[in-house]
Design a protein around this motif. Structure first.
Motif, PDB file in Angstrom:
ATOM      1  N   SER A 150       0.826  -1.211   0.000  1.00  0.00           N
ATOM      2  CA  SER A 150       0.000   0.000   0.000  1.00  0.00           C
ATOM      3  C   SER A 150       0.859   1.260   0.000  1.00  0.00           C
ATOM      4  N   LEU A 151       1.990   1.230   0.707  1.00  0.00           N
ATOM      5  CA  LEU A 151       2.876   2.397   0.731  1.00  0.00           C
ATOM      6  C   LEU A 151       3.542   2.611  -0.625  1.00  0.00           C
ATOM      7  N   LYS A 152       3.902   1.523  -1.287  1.00  0.00           N
ATOM      8  CA  LYS A 152       4.530   1.649  -2.607  1.00  0.00           C
ATOM      9  C   LYS A 152       3.637   2.435  -3.555  1.00  0.00           C
ATOM     10  N   ARG A 153       2.328   2.135  -3.527  1.00  0.00           N
ATOM     11  CA  ARG A 153       1.416   2.813  -4.433  1.00  0.00           C
ATOM     12  C   ARG A 153       1.197   4.269  -4.027  1.00  0.00           C
ATOM     13  N   ALA A 154       1.373   4.583  -2.736  1.00  0.00           N
ATOM     14  CA  ALA A 154       1.169   5.952  -2.263  1.00  0.00           C
ATOM     15  C   ALA A 154       2.333   6.866  -2.613  1.00  0.00           C
ATOM     16  N   ILE A 155       3.484   6.274  -2.933  1.00  0.00           N
ATOM     17  CA  ILE A 155       4.671   7.076  -3.277  1.00  0.00           C
ATOM     18  C   ILE A 155       4.529   7.608  -4.698  1.00  0.00           C
ATOM     19  N   ASN A 156       4.748   8.897  -4.878  1.00  0.00           N
ATOM     20  CA  ASN A 156       4.608   9.455  -6.228  1.00  0.00           C
ATOM     21  C   ASN A 156       5.693   8.891  -7.154  1.00  0.00           C
ATOM     22  N   VAL A 157       5.398   8.890  -8.444  1.00  0.00           N
ATOM     23  CA  VAL A 157       6.255   8.202  -9.407  1.00  0.00           C
ATOM     24  C   VAL A 157       7.216   9.145 -10.130  1.00  0.00           C
ATOM     25  N   VAL A 158       7.380  10.360  -9.615  1.00  0.00           N
ATOM     26  CA  VAL A 158       8.364  11.262 -10.229  1.00  0.00           C
ATOM     27  C   VAL A 158       9.763  10.815  -9.816  1.00  0.00           C
ATOM     28  N   LEU A 159      10.734  11.075 -10.671  1.00  0.00           N
ATOM     29  CA  LEU A 159      12.109  10.613 -10.440  1.00  0.00           C
ATOM     30  C   LEU A 159      12.920  11.560  -9.582  1.00  0.00           C
ATOM     31  N   TRP A 160      12.644  12.865  -9.681  1.00  0.00           N
ATOM     32  CA  TRP A 160      13.589  13.874  -9.243  1.00  0.00           C
ATOM     33  C   TRP A 160      13.637  14.151  -7.749  1.00  0.00           C
ATOM     34  N   ASN A 161      12.724  13.646  -6.944  1.00  0.00           N
ATOM     35  CA  ASN A 161      12.776  13.897  -5.496  1.00  0.00           C
ATOM     36  C   ASN A 161      13.270  12.675  -4.721  1.00  0.00           C
ATOM     37  N   LYS A 162      14.050  11.826  -5.393  1.00  0.00           N
ATOM     38  CA  LYS A 162      14.507  10.577  -4.781  1.00  0.00           C
ATOM     39  C   LYS A 162      15.984  10.329  -5.091  1.00  0.00           C
ATOM     40  N   ILE A 163      16.592   9.426  -4.312  1.00  0.00           N
ATOM     41  CA  ILE A 163      17.950   8.959  -4.564  1.00  0.00           C
ATOM     42  C   ILE A 163      17.930   7.444  -4.591  1.00  0.00           C
ATOM     43  N   TYR A 164      18.713   6.858  -5.510  1.00  0.00           N
ATOM     44  CA  TYR A 164      18.662   5.419  -5.758  1.00  0.00           C
ATOM     45  C   TYR A 164      20.057   4.807  -5.634  1.00  0.00           C
ATOM     46  N   LYS A 165      20.081   3.507  -5.320  1.00  0.00           N
ATOM     47  CA  LYS A 165      21.340   2.768  -5.259  1.00  0.00           C
ATOM     48  C   LYS A 165      21.645   2.165  -6.626  1.00  0.00           C
ATOM     49  N   VAL A 166      22.820   2.469  -7.147  1.00  0.00           N
ATOM     50  CA  VAL A 166      23.225   1.937  -8.453  1.00  0.00           C
ATOM     51  C   VAL A 166      23.378   0.419  -8.385  1.00  0.00           C
ATOM     52  N   ASP A 167      23.767  -0.094  -7.223  1.00  0.00           N
ATOM     53  CA  ASP A 167      23.930  -1.531  -7.045  1.00  0.00           C
ATOM     54  C   ASP A 167      22.627  -2.284  -7.331  1.00  0.00           C
ATOM     55  N   ILE A 168      21.502  -1.734  -6.866  1.00  0.00           N
ATOM     56  CA  ILE A 168      20.194  -2.365  -7.108  1.00  0.00           C
ATOM     57  C   ILE A 168      19.832  -2.281  -8.587  1.00  0.00           C
TER      58      ILE A 168
END
Length: 719
Positions: A150-168
């Motif tokens: 349920s939380l996954k769907r509540a998170i907005n799908v824009v790219l620019w307000n997040k940071i990601y792990k390159v390893d994943i």
């Protein structure tokens, strides 16, 4: 030494008025170890030269020039050239706060199991454009959270307000698809589906600019972006299946499908695009395991989607991948809300005599069934390991052929469901069809062992119809003139059929039946679905023994002295009635409660105890029993003196009764000429469809009307 570098990817196209300010905000970051990868997506303005000017003074800026291919490919190209341990994104007309990278890096490195971090943003309106989704873009959470579905769907799908792990990204090969729209959603879907925890901060670290000509605004106005979105979800499905993540993300995926369904309501979509989208959504919906979804609204939405499926479409047919084997027994029922409760009793009789060596596919052709009723049937069949339930909606098909499929008397559209079997069961060579008012006394699998030879179907002779046609001149004329059935073409009852689908496809019988029903004279059919099957399959029918479909009301007909006399004058009828009587008294007979003689209507009819035995096992038992008792009150105590009865419910005394009006119709030459409608409040008489008498009952008073004019009032005197 492990790199702590953060790569920031900026795709740009003709944003010369904004990209300079964007780069200044990135250069001014307090976090030092960053690289800025600018991907020029075929710009024709001065954007490229601005970036090159910044490059001269800052070695952290890298420029990649490529032909116009869309933001998805541009970002993909940027990822391929990123050297950082973490990656972030920025749109070329937006701004980073000076501490953004520093804060985001500290969030994602707080604990090892945090796979993504997210901040909030401030919105900058550059051209007076209104954003309806601005609340969706704002993050109000703080802290570390498990990534539930349920939380996954509540998170907005824009790219620019997040940071990601390159390893994943590398481990799961997550990248951008080649689409103009929704490529960012696809990326987010995949990344969140494999992530463990998320770290939120309620700080506005990103400035998002929105304007009329921006790509995100164009998406909202483009009626064809639904195609790209569905491709995004379809690609996400493949990703989940490859990595065995579908069950873990079942509800998350389901909500992505539902959003696609909402997009199809776009009024600008042309009919062809909308229908194609509905079918693709239907295919995606078949991949969702409904039993693992706890959200009732989500279940209702999926139920709505199923109603739009096209019968026979391989993308939405739950039976498309099912191959018939020697030990499989496909049993088909056609049903709507009117009979779903009684189908439950029929299914219990099938389960009672089912062999553990066979696997039974219960296929319900949905002609209008509420979701909660289907859930009850699912719970019922779950009690047997060798039973599986498959629901195929015929709503769309029935609407498409509404001119051919007519409701008549007590027949609803569900009677035509059996005609759709060749399209629905396209991977089967043989299937069994049964009405919902049948009780089995033996294993239905025995029908699969019958040698049909070159016949189109197997069925039981309709004993009442054959008695009528051979003893009543009017019925004789109907069979010969209207149906073109000679005396050698013995008439069958369609309540239980064994379909030889190879022959049905070979002779296109399905199309013949629908064509015959579409003719103007089709309304003259007394039993529409049954009549057309008899007409199209004549001379190609294997006749089953009467014990396979013993119509209970026929017994009363055979007890009529006049019928007995006529039966004795016909060798055929004498043999038929002898076989019927043997079946009627048999221990393993399949009983069929035809016409209006149903056990729930007439509880004391012969053989009703067989039906009630299985009805008691159903979840509907109390409801059916209550309705049955209420019907008896309405039918036999219509002039009930309420005041003389103790503990009669107030709703009954006030006349607020839930039972539908009882209708009795009298026919002359197969045409309805006289009708009586009876309820607790009134009684109405119709002659050739015109209401000429009405009697209203109010407490102790009866008011009589003739052709709508009040004639007199009678007061009942109580003793």
């Amino acid at each position: 030494m492990i790199s702590r570098r953060v790569s920031i990817i900026i795709p740009f196209y003709n944003t010369g008025a904004y990209i300079g300010a964007c780069l200044k905000s990135l250069i001014g970051q307090t976090y030092a170890d960053i690289e800025i990868i600018c991907v020029n997506d075929g710009s024709t303005d001065n954007s490229r030269w601005i970036v090159e000017d910044f490059q001269k003074d800052n070695k952290s800026i890298h420029l990649i020039n490529r032909e116009r291919s869309g933001p998805g490919i541009a970002r993909k190209n940027g990822l391929e050239n990123a050297s950082g341990q973490y990656v972030m994104f920025c749109d070329s007309d937006d701004l980073y706060d000076p501490v953004m990278v520093s804060v985001m890096h500290s969030l994602i490195t707080a604990t090892e199991d945090i796979d993504i971090a997210m901040c909030s943003c401030r919105l900058r309106n550059t051209m007076g454009t209104k954003r309806r989704d601005k609340h969706y873009l704002i993050n109000k959470r703080n802290g570390i959270f498990d990534l539930t579905q349920s939380l996954k769907r509540a998170i907005n799908v824009v790219l620019w307000n997040k940071i990601y792990k390159v390893d994943i990204l590398k481990r799961y090969n997550i990248n951008f698809i080649n689409e103009t729209y929704h490529e960012d959603e696809n990326f987010i879907f995949k990344y969140l589906s494999v992530s463990r925890k998320i770290h939120f901060v309620n700080k506005k670290l990103y400035t998002y600019s929105y304007r009329t000509e921006s790509l995100s605004e164009k998406i909202l106005k483009n009626p064809y972006h639904i195609k790209e979105y569905l491709h995004c979800v379809e690609d996400f499905l493949k990703f989940l299946e490859i990595h065995s993540l579908l069950q873990k993300n079942n509800q998350y995926f389901a909500e992505a499908v539902i959003y696609g369904y909402h997009l199809t309501k776009n009024k600008l979509l042309d009919r062809e695009t909308k229908e194609d989208a509905i079918q693709k959504i239907g295919y995606l919906a078949t991949k969702v395991e409904m039993q693992n979804i706890n959200n009732e609204n989500l279940k209702k939405s999926f139920f709505t989607i199923q109603r739009g499926f096209k019968v026979g479409d391989k993308r939405t047919n739950p039976l498309f991948d099912v191959q018939q084997k020697k030990k499989t027994v496909p049993v088909v029922f056609s049903c709507d809300d009117n009979y779903i409760k009684y189908l439950s009793a029929t299914l219990y009789s099938v389960m009672e005599y089912a062999s553990p060596t066979y696997f039974y596919y219960i296929i319900i052709i949905d002609c209008g069934i509420q979701q909660n009723f289907i859930d009850i049937i699912k719970r019922q069949l779950a009690k047997c390991e060798n039973f599986s339930l498959h629901i195929v909606s015929a709503i769309s098909f029935l609407k498409e052929h509404k001119r051919s499929f007519r409701e008549k008397d007590h027949f609803t559209l569900a009677i035509y469901g059996r005609l759709l079997i060749p399209k629905i069961c396209n991977h089967f060579d043989r299937v069994i069809y049964a009405d919902t008012d049948i009780i089995f006394g033996r294993d239905v699998a025995r029908l699969m062992e019958i040698d049909l030879k070159d016949n189109c179907l197997a069925a039981t002779i309709d004993s009442k119809a054959e008695i009528d046609r051979r003893t009543n001149p009017r019925w004789t004329r109907y069979f010969e003139k209207r149906l073109s059935l000679s005396i050698e073409n013995t008439y069958i009852n369609s309540g239980l059929l064994v379909f030889n689908l190879l022959k049905w496809r070979e002779f296109s019988i399905h199309e013949q039946c629908i064509r015959l029903l579409s003719l103007s004279k089709a309304k003259e059919f007394i039993y529409p679905d049954q009549d057309v099957i008899n007409v199209t399959c004549k001379n190609r029918i294997f006749y089953l023994d009467q014990s396979w479909n013993c119509a209970c009301p026929v017994k009363a007909v055979l007890n009529n002295p006049l019928v007995i006399k006529k039966v004795l004058n016909s060798v055929f009828l004498e043999e038929l009635t002898s076989q019927y009587n043997a079946a009627y008294n048999g221990q393993d007979t399949v009983f069929h409660y035809t016409s209006c003689c149903k056990p729930w209507n007439v509880p004391d009819m012969e053989k009703a105890e067989r039906w009630w035995f299985f009805c008691r096992k159903t979840e509907y038992y109390e409801q059916i029993l209550f309705e049955s008792i209420s019907r008896q009150i309405q039918m036999h105590l219509i002039d009930l003196r309420y005041d003389s009865i103790i503990d009669v419910p107030t709703s009954l005394k006030n006349g607020n009764f839930f039972i539908k009006t009882l209708i009795k119709t009298i026919y002359f030459l197969f045409m309805p000429c006289f009708k009586i409608k009876t309820s607790l409040k009134s009684k109405k008489y119709y002659l050739f469809g015109i209401k000429f008498i009405k009697i209203d009952k109010i407490n102790n008073i009866k008011i009589y009307y003739i052709f709508g004019v009040r004639i007199f009032t009678a007061k009942l005197i109580r003793i």
